[in-house]
Each structure stands twice: as C-alpha cells, then as structure tokens.
Design a protein around this motif. Structure first.
Motif, PDB file in Angstrom:
ATOM      1  N   GLY A  18      40.029  46.418  36.429  1.00 40.37           N
ATOM      2  CA  GLY A  18      41.369  45.863  36.549  1.00 40.37           C
ATOM      3  C   GLY A  18      41.611  45.159  37.868  1.00 40.37           C
ATOM      4  O   GLY A  18      42.649  44.548  38.052  1.00 40.37           O
ATOM      5  N   GLY A  19      40.641  45.241  38.774  1.00 41.65           N
ATOM      6  CA  GLY A  19      40.787  44.593  40.068  1.00 41.65           C
ATOM      7  C   GLY A  19      41.531  45.468  41.050  1.00 41.65           C
ATOM      8  O   GLY A  19      41.698  46.670  40.863  1.00 41.65           O
ATOM      9  N   ALA A  20      41.992  44.826  42.093  1.00 42.12           N
ATOM     10  CA  ALA A  20      42.652  45.534  43.185  1.00 42.12           C
ATOM     11  C   ALA A  20      44.001  46.092  42.747  1.00 42.12           C
ATOM     12  O   ALA A  20      44.692  45.502  41.923  1.00 42.12           O
ATOM     13  CB  ALA A  20      42.834  44.596  44.369  1.00 42.12           C
ATOM     14  N   GLU A  21      44.344  47.224  43.344  1.00 45.40           N
ATOM     15  CA  GLU A  21      45.671  47.800  43.160  1.00 45.40           C
ATOM     16  C   GLU A  21      46.381  47.723  44.498  1.00 45.40           C
ATOM     17  O   GLU A  21      45.782  47.958  45.539  1.00 45.40           O
ATOM     18  CB  GLU A  21      45.564  49.242  42.680  1.00 45.40           C
ATOM     19  CG  GLU A  21      44.947  49.330  41.292  1.00 45.40           C
ATOM     20  CD  GLU A  21      44.879  50.751  40.757  1.00 45.40           C
ATOM     21  OE1 GLU A  21      45.517  51.649  41.338  1.00 45.40           O
ATOM     22  OE2 GLU A  21      44.178  50.942  39.756  1.00 45.40           O
ATOM     23  N   ILE A  86      38.632  27.243  37.402  1.00 44.20           N
ATOM     24  CA  ILE A  86      39.466  27.833  38.454  1.00 44.20           C
ATOM     25  C   ILE A  86      39.634  29.312  38.144  1.00 44.20           C
ATOM     26  O   ILE A  86      40.225  29.684  37.135  1.00 44.20           O
ATOM     27  CB  ILE A  86      40.840  27.139  38.536  1.00 44.20           C
ATOM     28  CG1 ILE A  86      40.667  25.658  38.873  1.00 44.20           C
ATOM     29  CG2 ILE A  86      41.731  27.843  39.561  1.00 44.20           C
ATOM     30  CD1 ILE A  86      41.960  24.853  38.809  1.00 44.20           C
ATOM     31  N   SER A  87      39.094  30.152  39.024  1.00 42.34           N
ATOM     32  CA  SER A  87      39.214  31.603  38.870  1.00 42.34           C
ATOM     33  C   SER A  87      40.316  32.095  39.808  1.00 42.34           C
ATOM     34  O   SER A  87      40.317  31.775  40.994  1.00 42.34           O
ATOM     35  CB  SER A  87      37.881  32.275  39.201  1.00 42.34           C
ATOM     36  OG  SER A  87      37.903  33.632  38.838  1.00 42.34           O
ATOM     37  N   ILE A  88      41.259  32.843  39.247  1.00 42.31           N
ATOM     38  CA  ILE A  88      42.430  33.303  39.997  1.00 42.31           C
ATOM     39  C   ILE A  88      42.295  34.793  40.306  1.00 42.31           C
ATOM     40  O   ILE A  88      42.027  35.599  39.406  1.00 42.31           O
ATOM     41  CB  ILE A  88      43.720  33.028  39.193  1.00 42.31           C
ATOM     42  CG1 ILE A  88      43.865  31.527  38.932  1.00 42.31           C
ATOM     43  CG2 ILE A  88      44.942  33.568  39.931  1.00 42.31           C
ATOM     44  CD1 ILE A  88      44.984  31.175  37.979  1.00 42.31           C
ATOM     45  N   HIS A  89      42.502  35.138  41.579  1.00 38.58           N
ATOM     46  CA  HIS A  89      42.351  36.521  42.032  1.00 38.58           C
ATOM     47  C   HIS A  89      43.423  36.876  43.053  1.00 38.58           C
ATOM     48  O   HIS A  89      44.126  36.003  43.565  1.00 38.58           O
ATOM     49  CB  HIS A  89      40.968  36.728  42.669  1.00 38.58           C
ATOM     50  CG  HIS A  89      39.865  36.694  41.679  1.00 38.58           C
ATOM     51  ND1 HIS A  89      39.304  37.826  41.148  1.00 38.58           N
ATOM     52  CD2 HIS A  89      39.211  35.648  41.107  1.00 38.58           C
ATOM     53  CE1 HIS A  89      38.370  37.490  40.288  1.00 38.58           C
ATOM     54  NE2 HIS A  89      38.283  36.169  40.248  1.00 38.58           N
ATOM     55  N   CYS A  90      43.503  38.166  43.370  1.00 42.48           N
ATOM     56  CA  CYS A  90      44.305  38.690  44.480  1.00 42.48           C
ATOM     57  C   CYS A  90      43.358  39.440  45.402  1.00 42.48           C
ATOM     58  O   CYS A  90      42.517  40.199  44.940  1.00 42.48           O
ATOM     59  CB  CYS A  90      45.378  39.659  43.986  1.00 42.48           C
ATOM     60  SG  CYS A  90      46.542  38.975  42.822  1.00 42.48           S
ATOM     61  N   ASN A  91      43.517  39.237  46.680  1.00 41.42           N
ATOM     62  CA  ASN A  91      42.681  39.907  47.656  1.00 41.42           C
ATOM     63  C   ASN A  91      43.245  41.282  47.981  1.00 41.42           C
ATOM     64  O   ASN A  91      44.404  41.573  47.680  1.00 41.42           O
ATOM     65  CB  ASN A  91      42.607  39.059  48.927  1.00 41.42           C
ATOM     66  CG  ASN A  91      41.191  38.925  49.443  1.00 41.42           C
ATOM     67  OD1 ASN A  91      40.374  39.811  49.253  1.00 41.42           O
ATOM     68  ND2 ASN A  91      40.909  37.815  50.101  1.00 41.42           N
ATOM     69  N   ALA A  92      42.433  42.126  48.626  1.00 38.74           N
ATOM     70  CA  ALA A  92      42.869  43.454  49.054  1.00 38.74           C
ATOM     71  C   ALA A  92      42.091  43.845  50.299  1.00 38.74           C
ATOM     72  O   ALA A  92      40.971  43.380  50.505  1.00 38.74           O
ATOM     73  CB  ALA A  92      42.638  44.474  47.948  1.00 38.74           C
ATOM     74  N   ALA A  93      42.697  44.670  51.114  1.00 42.71           N
ATOM     75  CA  ALA A  93      42.043  45.171  52.320  1.00 42.71           C
ATOM     76  C   ALA A  93      42.620  46.531  52.671  1.00 42.71           C
ATOM     77  O   ALA A  93      43.774  46.827  52.352  1.00 42.71           O
ATOM     78  CB  ALA A  93      42.256  44.197  53.480  1.00 42.71           C
ATOM     79  N   GLU A  94      41.804  47.356  53.327  1.00 42.64           N
ATOM     80  CA  GLU A  94      42.301  48.654  53.787  1.00 42.64           C
ATOM     81  C   GLU A  94      43.378  48.476  54.840  1.00 42.64           C
ATOM     82  O   GLU A  94      44.329  49.240  54.891  1.00 42.64           O
ATOM     83  CB  GLU A  94      41.146  49.495  54.334  1.00 42.64           C
ATOM     84  CG  GLU A  94      40.250  50.044  53.246  1.00 42.64           C
ATOM     85  CD  GLU A  94      39.214  51.008  53.786  1.00 42.64           C
ATOM     86  OE1 GLU A  94      39.452  51.638  54.835  1.00 42.64           O
ATOM     87  OE2 GLU A  94      38.162  51.117  53.134  1.00 42.64           O
ATOM     88  N   ASN A  95      43.237  47.446  55.654  1.00 41.50           N
ATOM     89  CA  ASN A  95      44.221  47.164  56.693  1.00 41.50           C
ATOM     90  C   ASN A  95      45.364  46.351  56.088  1.00 41.50           C
ATOM     91  O   ASN A  95      45.162  45.205  55.686  1.00 41.50           O
ATOM     92  CB  ASN A  95      43.572  46.392  57.841  1.00 41.50           C
ATOM     93  CG  ASN A  95      44.524  46.135  58.992  1.00 41.50           C
ATOM     94  OD1 ASN A  95      45.748  46.226  58.850  1.00 41.50           O
ATOM     95  ND2 ASN A  95      43.961  45.805  60.143  1.00 41.50           N
ATOM     96  N   PRO A  96      46.582  46.906  56.016  1.00 48.73           N
ATOM     97  CA  PRO A  96      47.689  46.190  55.382  1.00 48.73           C
ATOM     98  C   PRO A  96      48.160  44.964  56.169  1.00 48.73           C
ATOM     99  O   PRO A  96      48.960  44.182  55.665  1.00 48.73           O
ATOM    100  CB  PRO A  96      48.800  47.242  55.303  1.00 48.73           C
ATOM    101  CG  PRO A  96      48.484  48.223  56.369  1.00 48.73           C
ATOM    102  CD  PRO A  96      46.992  48.229  56.505  1.00 48.73           C
TER     103      PRO A  96
END
Length: 187
Positions: A18-21, A86-96
C-alpha cells in the motif's frame, strides 16, 4: 493521433504494498489513486490526449507481490503503446522535517527530463511545496523497463505535516499541476 499518457498510481491494495503511511491516516495508495484518476479525467477531456491508469478502481490489484506488481504496470504501459509514462507516488521519511516534491528520471538525456522539470515547476508553483529537484534514478524498475519516456513524481512527504495536509486536501490541484505541465511541455 492522440498523445497517450500512461498514469501509474503507485502502490495498491490487496496486501501487496500500500506504500507509505503518513499523518492524518493517509496511505500512499489512496492519494496516488485519486490524483491519478483526476489526471486521467483532465487528459481524456482534452482533445489530442488519451490517458490510461494502472488502477481503474481503488480495489484493482496488480500482481501478488511488489515485483509482479511493477512488472504488470510496465507491461500494461508497453503493450498499450503509451507515449509517456508517469508514475505518481508520495515520499516518506523518519524525520518529519523532510518535505518537498521531487521527480525521478532514468537519464537527463531523455524526452522525459524536460517534462519532469515542468511537472516539478508546476507543482512547486501551484501547491507551494519545496523544490527538491529532478533526480536520476536508474535503479527504478518503472523507469528502466518502459519503452517510452518515463518519470516518477514524488508529490510530497506523507510524513511531513505541511505536505501531508496538501496530499489530503489538494489532490485535484496536484493533478491539475501535472496536467498543466503536460500541456505546456507537450502542447
């Protein structure tokens, strides 16, 4: 002849990936699904364009694991004869604190690169996200294995409060910015 744009809504349901939460209960697959559907509608209602999405419904399952899901998306775009991917995504990181929009391409010497630059510029201009640049990522399957110019858009960080708020409330605006970039770059 219409310009065919394949819109890959990153990740998907079915327990595959499901990708990033992120914040506010956001899940990447849900954001990318809706942005992709809005973009598909904008393009299909514009003469000279034809768009197809990787996930026509929120329940569409592609493959039974991450590898087969990526293969299914790439094969679908290649078999359809898309002119652009075109691939659409959302990024995520431990550091907000990490935030912003970035776009990945296989090579700077590609027809995808100017489109990637314009998509990045329009998202930053219209949504006020931070410009993290157009980056070369030759290890990404969807950029490596497609037959057409391909790019991957990280709309924003689902784990950053400001970006997550935009990802939750401005999904149509993200699609509009990508659409505007396509019209500016491709005519």
């Amino acid at each position: 002849m219409a310009i065919k744009i394949y819109i890959d809504q990153g990740h998907g349901p079915g327990g595959v990936n499901g990708g990033a939460e992120g914040l506010f209960g956001l899940v990447e697959q849900d954001v990318t699904y809706q942005v992709g559907k809005y973009l598909e509608s904008l393009l299909n209602n514009t003469p000279g364009y034809e768009a197809k999405v990787s996930r026509p419904t929120p329940e569409t399952i592609l493959g039974y694991n991450t590898s087969t899901s990526l293969i299914a998306r790439v094969n679908d775009a290649n078999e359809w004869g898309a002119n652009y991917f075109i691939s659409i995504h959302c990024n995520a990181a431990e550091n907000p604190e990490y935030n912003g929009t970035e776009v990945y391409v296989y090579s700077q010497i590609s027809r995808a690169y100017p489109l990637a630059q314009e998509i990045l510029a329009q998202i930053v201009k219209q949504l006020g996200t931070k410009n993290n640049g157009v980056l070369v990522r030759q290890n990404l399957y969807v950029l490596r294995r497609t037959f057409m110019p391909s790019l991957l858009v990280e709309l924003g960080y689902i784990t950053n409060p400001s970006d997550a708020e935009k990802l939750m409330n401005n999904q149509f605006e993200f699609a509009q910015a990508i659409y505007d970039a396509i019209r500016i770059q491709l005519g």
